[in-house]
Enzyme design. Structure first.
Site, short mmCIF file in Angstrom:
data_model
loop_
_atom_site.label_atom_id
_atom_site.label_comp_id
_atom_site.label_asym_id
_atom_site.label_seq_id
_atom_site.Cartn_x
_atom_site.Cartn_y
_atom_site.Cartn_z
N ASP A 25 0.82 -1.22 0.00
CA ASP A 25 0.00 0.00 0.00
C ASP A 25 0.85 1.27 0.00
O ASP A 25 1.98 1.26 0.49
CB ASP A 25 -0.92 -0.02 1.23
CG ASP A 25 -2.07 0.95 1.10
OD1 ASP A 25 -2.35 1.41 -0.02
OD2 ASP A 25 -2.71 1.25 2.14
N HIS A 42 2.62 3.51 -8.89
CA HIS A 42 2.43 2.08 -9.21
C HIS A 42 3.62 1.57 -10.01
O HIS A 42 4.09 0.45 -9.79
CB HIS A 42 1.13 1.88 -10.01
CG HIS A 42 -0.10 2.27 -9.25
ND1 HIS A 42 -0.32 1.87 -7.95
CD2 HIS A 42 -1.18 3.02 -9.59
CE1 HIS A 42 -1.48 2.37 -7.53
NE2 HIS A 42 -2.02 3.07 -8.51
N GLU A 72 -12.40 -4.25 -4.70
CA GLU A 72 -12.87 -2.86 -4.51
C GLU A 72 -12.08 -1.87 -5.38
O GLU A 72 -12.58 -0.80 -5.70
CB GLU A 72 -12.77 -2.45 -3.04
CG GLU A 72 -13.77 -3.14 -2.12
CD GLU A 72 -13.46 -4.59 -1.80
OE1 GLU A 72 -12.29 -5.01 -1.97
OE2 GLU A 72 -14.39 -5.31 -1.40
N LEU A 136 10.43 -20.70 -4.61
CA LEU A 136 9.40 -19.84 -4.01
C LEU A 136 8.08 -19.90 -4.78
O LEU A 136 8.07 -19.88 -6.01
CB LEU A 136 9.93 -18.39 -4.03
CG LEU A 136 8.94 -17.30 -3.59
CD1 LEU A 136 8.67 -17.37 -2.09
CD2 LEU A 136 9.46 -15.90 -3.94
N ARG A 193 1.78 -4.84 6.22
CA ARG A 193 1.10 -3.79 5.45
C ARG A 193 1.96 -2.54 5.48
O ARG A 193 2.37 -2.08 6.56
CB ARG A 193 -0.30 -3.47 5.98
CG ARG A 193 -0.98 -2.41 5.09
CD ARG A 193 -2.42 -2.19 5.39
NE ARG A 193 -3.01 -1.35 4.33
CZ ARG A 193 -4.27 -1.38 3.95
NH1 ARG A 193 -5.10 -2.21 4.52
NH2 ARG A 193 -4.71 -0.59 2.99
N SER A 201 -8.36 -4.54 4.88
CA SER A 201 -8.92 -4.26 3.55
C SER A 201 -9.30 -5.51 2.75
O SER A 201 -8.89 -5.67 1.59
CB SER A 201 -7.93 -3.39 2.74
OG SER A 201 -7.67 -2.18 3.40
N GLU A 212 0.97 -13.21 12.44
CA GLU A 212 1.52 -12.05 13.15
C GLU A 212 1.40 -10.86 12.20
O GLU A 212 1.78 -10.96 11.02
CB GLU A 212 2.99 -12.29 13.51
CG GLU A 212 3.19 -13.39 14.53
CD GLU A 212 2.51 -13.10 15.87
OE1 GLU A 212 2.46 -11.93 16.28
OE2 GLU A 212 2.02 -14.06 16.49
#
Ligand code: IPE
Ligand code: IPE
Ligand code: MG
Length: 256
Positions: A25, A42, A72, A136, A193, A201, A212
């Site tokens: 974010d 972005h 959203e 990964l 975040r 969100s 955690e």
């Protein structure tokens, strides 16, 4: 500020979170603070994605989920949505050879029906081209929301009950797990975040039950490996109790 190498050496490699999930974010504000358009943020966010994917792979993390676009987010201005879709396709096209070189397998979770056809096709191609990789697991949450996922799971369970392939009396947590888009992945152990927002969100509401949570003010385009290391070091200091008492956990550690 602690040096990157020092932070890295602080990490206990035997106690890494098996799955890290990140809400990436702050791109828009990062750009606006520089007097630029949101899309500029972005665009720079992609550099952070590259850096963090590389960092997670180097550490030997098994699963990394990145929240790239929520259900959203379709409600954002058309120009931003279109710009994000174009960036997505362009990034995937450029990154697939690097993913293959680093043995990284791409996965995607979310409502793919919402994506424009050109984006969906590029994505499917990338999923196919990386499916043999065993390092990964990089899970992109795209057009994803947890409520969408849970409603979808309930709907599909209902369909299978009606067909007779599952007995409603036998439904348990494992059944629900199988109907989630994350059925093949363990639950995240660490959720990060960025950008100083303290909310989920609509991200992995069920799967984050015992994760955690780590919040940082750093905007996503500024987030680099050293920030990831800081989050992991913080994670490793926490006592995860899963409902038990602290002394029970200490006893468990002493026994094992
Ligand atoms: C996160 O950054 C990226 C997406 C949601 C696509 P934002 O675009 O939400 O940036 P802020 O939160 O407005 O700064
Ligand atoms: C969450 O960020 C979604 C992604 C990072 C993709 P938002 O910026 O859309 O979340 P809100 O609207 O601030 O809660
Ligand atoms: Mg945001």
């Amino acid at each position: 500020m602690v040096k990157k190498e020092d932070l890295l050496s602080t990490i206990d490699k035997n106690y890494l979170p098996s799955h890290i999930a990140i809400i990436m974010d702050g791109n828009g504000r990062w750009a606006e603070e520089k007097g630029q358009e949101r899309l500029y943020g972005h665009f720079h966010g992609v550099e952070s994605v590259r850096n963090i994917v590389e960092g997670a792979a180097e550490l030997g993390i098994g699963y990394l989920t990145l929240y790239a676009f929520s259900t959203e987010n379709w409600d954002r201005p058309r120009q931003e949505v279109d710009g994000l879709m174009a960036l997505l396709v362009d990034t995937i096209r450029k990154e697939v050879p690097i993913l293959n070189k680093n043995n990284i397998r791409l996965h995607v979770i979310g409502d793919m029906n919402m994506l424009p056809v050109f984006a969906l096709e590029e994505l499917q191609e990338a999923l196919h081209l990386t499916e043999e990789n065993t390092g990964l697991n990089l899970i992109m949450a795209l057009s994803y929301s947890s409520r969408w996922e849970l409603v979808n799971a309930v709907k599909n369970i209902g369909i299978d009950v009606k067909k007779g392939s599952i007995d409603p009396e036998q439904i348990n947590a494992d059944t629900l797990q199988q109907y989630l888009s994350t059925s093949k992945f363990p639950d995240p152990e660490l959720m990060i975040r960025t950008s100083g927002e303290y909310r989920i969100s609509n991200f992995l509401l069920y799967q984050l039950a015992y994760a955690e949570l780590y919040f940082t003010n750093t905007r996503w385009p500024d987030f680099r490996k050293e920030n990831l290391y800081e989050a992991i070091v913080d994670f490793q200091k926490r006592e995860r109790r899963f409902g038990k008492t602290g002394s029970q956990i200490q006893e468990d550690i002493n026994v094992s």
